[in-house]
Design an enzyme around this catalytic site. Structure first.
Site, PDB file in Angstrom:
ATOM      1  N   HIS A  18      -4.334 -37.913  -1.355  1.00  0.00           N
ATOM      2  CA  HIS A  18      -3.441 -37.982  -0.301  1.00  0.00           C
ATOM      3  C   HIS A  18      -2.219 -38.642  -0.649  1.00  0.00           C
ATOM      4  O   HIS A  18      -1.260 -38.184  -0.195  1.00  0.00           O
ATOM      5  CB  HIS A  18      -4.209 -38.808   0.796  1.00  0.00           C
ATOM      6  CG  HIS A  18      -5.410 -38.062   1.459  1.00  0.00           C
ATOM      7  ND1 HIS A  18      -6.226 -38.811   2.078  1.00  0.00           N
ATOM      8  CD2 HIS A  18      -5.607 -36.565   1.395  1.00  0.00           C
ATOM      9  CE1 HIS A  18      -7.241 -37.877   2.353  1.00  0.00           C
ATOM     10  NE2 HIS A  18      -6.874 -36.606   1.912  1.00  0.00           N
ATOM     11  N   HIS A  41     -10.779 -26.422   2.010  1.00  0.00           N
ATOM     12  CA  HIS A  41     -12.018 -27.194   2.431  1.00  0.00           C
ATOM     13  C   HIS A  41     -11.723 -28.398   3.221  1.00  0.00           C
ATOM     14  O   HIS A  41     -11.473 -29.386   2.810  1.00  0.00           O
ATOM     15  CB  HIS A  41     -12.771 -27.619   1.244  1.00  0.00           C
ATOM     16  CG  HIS A  41     -13.176 -26.527   0.022  1.00  0.00           C
ATOM     17  ND1 HIS A  41     -12.120 -25.732  -0.499  1.00  0.00           N
ATOM     18  CD2 HIS A  41     -14.328 -25.775  -0.094  1.00  0.00           C
ATOM     19  CE1 HIS A  41     -13.070 -24.762  -1.508  1.00  0.00           C
ATOM     20  NE2 HIS A  41     -14.218 -24.957  -0.732  1.00  0.00           N
ATOM     21  N   SER A  99      -6.917 -34.731   4.934  1.00  0.00           N
ATOM     22  CA  SER A  99      -5.732 -33.734   4.472  1.00  0.00           C
ATOM     23  C   SER A  99      -5.233 -32.944   5.589  1.00  0.00           C
ATOM     24  O   SER A  99      -3.880 -32.640   5.506  1.00  0.00           O
ATOM     25  CB  SER A  99      -6.111 -32.749   3.215  1.00  0.00           C
ATOM     26  OG  SER A  99      -7.500 -32.165   3.649  1.00  0.00           O
ATOM     27  N   GLU A 117     -12.765 -24.538   7.252  1.00  0.00           N
ATOM     28  CA  GLU A 117     -14.018 -25.121   6.762  1.00  0.00           C
ATOM     29  C   GLU A 117     -15.118 -24.321   7.467  1.00  0.00           C
ATOM     30  O   GLU A 117     -15.346 -23.639   8.510  1.00  0.00           O
ATOM     31  CB  GLU A 117     -13.946 -26.326   7.941  1.00  0.00           C
ATOM     32  CG  GLU A 117     -15.202 -27.249   7.930  1.00  0.00           C
ATOM     33  CD  GLU A 117     -15.762 -27.561   6.519  1.00  0.00           C
ATOM     34  OE1 GLU A 117     -16.839 -27.554   6.326  1.00  0.00           O
ATOM     35  OE2 GLU A 117     -14.824 -27.922   6.123  1.00  0.00           O
ATOM     36  N   ASP A 142     -15.279 -19.621   4.915  1.00  0.00           N
ATOM     37  CA  ASP A 142     -15.378 -20.060   3.500  1.00  0.00           C
ATOM     38  C   ASP A 142     -14.015 -19.813   2.974  1.00  0.00           C
ATOM     39  O   ASP A 142     -13.122 -19.082   3.035  1.00  0.00           O
ATOM     40  CB  ASP A 142     -16.125 -18.951   2.537  1.00  0.00           C
ATOM     41  CG  ASP A 142     -16.047 -19.286   1.124  1.00  0.00           C
ATOM     42  OD1 ASP A 142     -16.489 -20.243   0.743  1.00  0.00           O
ATOM     43  OD2 ASP A 142     -15.397 -18.735   0.275  1.00  0.00           O
ATOM     44  N   GLY A 143     -13.544 -21.107   2.570  1.00  0.00           N
ATOM     45  CA  GLY A 143     -11.950 -21.235   1.834  1.00  0.00           C
ATOM     46  C   GLY A 143     -11.712 -20.492   0.763  1.00  0.00           C
ATOM     47  O   GLY A 143     -10.496 -19.870   0.630  1.00  0.00           O
ATOM     48  N   ASP A 168     -10.113 -28.330  -2.448  1.00  0.00           N
ATOM     49  CA  ASP A 168     -10.808 -29.550  -2.373  1.00  0.00           C
ATOM     50  C   ASP A 168     -12.373 -29.306  -2.122  1.00  0.00           C
ATOM     51  O   ASP A 168     -12.947 -29.666  -1.063  1.00  0.00           O
ATOM     52  CB  ASP A 168     -10.189 -30.605  -1.421  1.00  0.00           C
ATOM     53  CG  ASP A 168     -10.848 -31.954  -1.458  1.00  0.00           C
ATOM     54  OD1 ASP A 168     -11.507 -32.102  -2.432  1.00  0.00           O
ATOM     55  OD2 ASP A 168     -10.727 -32.648  -0.363  1.00  0.00           O
TER      56      ASP A 168
END
Length: 285
Positions: A18, A41, A99, A117, A142-143, A168
């Site tokens: 971050h 994600h 994030s 997500e 799905d990312g 991530d």
């Protein structure tokens, strides 16, 4: 997928990730043109450090709690701490922003954010957390697949040429996750080559990551580096001893910002034998 980030929110890995994320956002917003951020994600976007999940692991005590106590003075770290305080002022003193919240906090009214997500419960909470923000599109999907669907970004007739993609993943597949992530980064670069890409990864035994480093160096980005923070020696395969970020196409002078910040994070969060590094894999000539 069983991973829940609520158990790990605010730990040393979040601190590294971050601090860097906000530094990249600040580089993007230094220019007036709009920017787009894709969080592949995203989780739920905000966490309660006094909740059962966070209290069960206590990982935030060695991360954000210790950082507040040590209060390093590097501008990138004070910027991050100020964002945490802003989140807590709005949502309660035990809140910790994920994030998506930090992206929404750092980016501007004319910027756009997509947060993905896959887990239904987490996606539903993510949607609820940002329901009032028209800049943020939440995708329950799905990312990795979203990379193909959402890049390059386009909003009506407007193409956005600048931005950030944060990858991530939970690494439930352990080292196999690196294969999927590397493939996704290659796909993303082919679709949107001018963006900055950040891949977070855990570190247990660094020597086990040598194949990943070699493959990362071969990714056809203009430039790339790795930034890593180990809070203890790299000698235990049973613990996450640290984490790293692979940054592709970093903004100008991002390394000069993160390098000194990493040293202060090592001092503030590290145990005996802690270390950090920022090494270029490929410099733009």
């Amino acid at each position: 997928m069983n991973y829940r980030h609520a158990f790990h929110a605010g730990n040393h890995a979040d601190v590294l990730k971050h601090v860097a994320l906000l530094a990249i956002c600040d580089a993007l917003t230094a220019k007036p043109a709009p920017a787009f951020a894709l969080d592949t994600h995203a989780g739920r976007g905000m966490y309660a450090l006094d909740g059962n999940s966070a209290m069960r692991t206590g990982e935030a005590e060695g991360g954000i709690a210790r950082l507040f106590a040590e209060a390093p003075k590097h501008p990138a770290i004070t910027r991050y701490l100020a964002a945490i305080k802003a989140c807590r002022a709005a949502h309660g003193g035990a809140s910790y922003p994920g994030s998506p919240w930090l992206l929404a906090h750092a980016l501007r009214e004319h910027d756009r954010i997509a947060a993905c997500e896959l887990q239904p419960e987490e996606a539903g909470q993510l949607q609820a957390n940002f329901a009032g923000d028209p800049r943020i599109a939440v995708h329950a999907r799905d990312g990795y697949a979203a990379i193909k669907a959402l890049l390059p970004p386009k909003f009506g007739a407007t193409k956005i040429n600048r931005g950030l993609v944060l990858v991530d993943p939970p690494y439930e597949a352990q080292l196999e996750e690196f294969d999927t992530a590397i493939g996704a980064l290659r796909e993303a670069l082919a679709r949107w080559p001018q963006a900055t890409y950040v891949l977070w990864y855990p570190i247990k035994l660094r020597r086990s990551l040598q194949p990943f480093y070699r493959r990362a160096e071969a990714i056809p980005a203009k430039s790339s580096f790795v930034a890593e923070l180990l809070v203890r020696p790299d000698d235990s395969p049973l613990r996450m001893n640290g984490s790293g970020l692979l940054v592709l196409n970093p903004p100008w002078q991002l390394d000069q910002t993160l390098g000194p910040a990493l040293k202060q994070l090592t001092t503030a969060l590290g145990e005996a034998g802690a270390s950090s590094r920022l090494d270029w894999l490929k410099s733009e000539s």
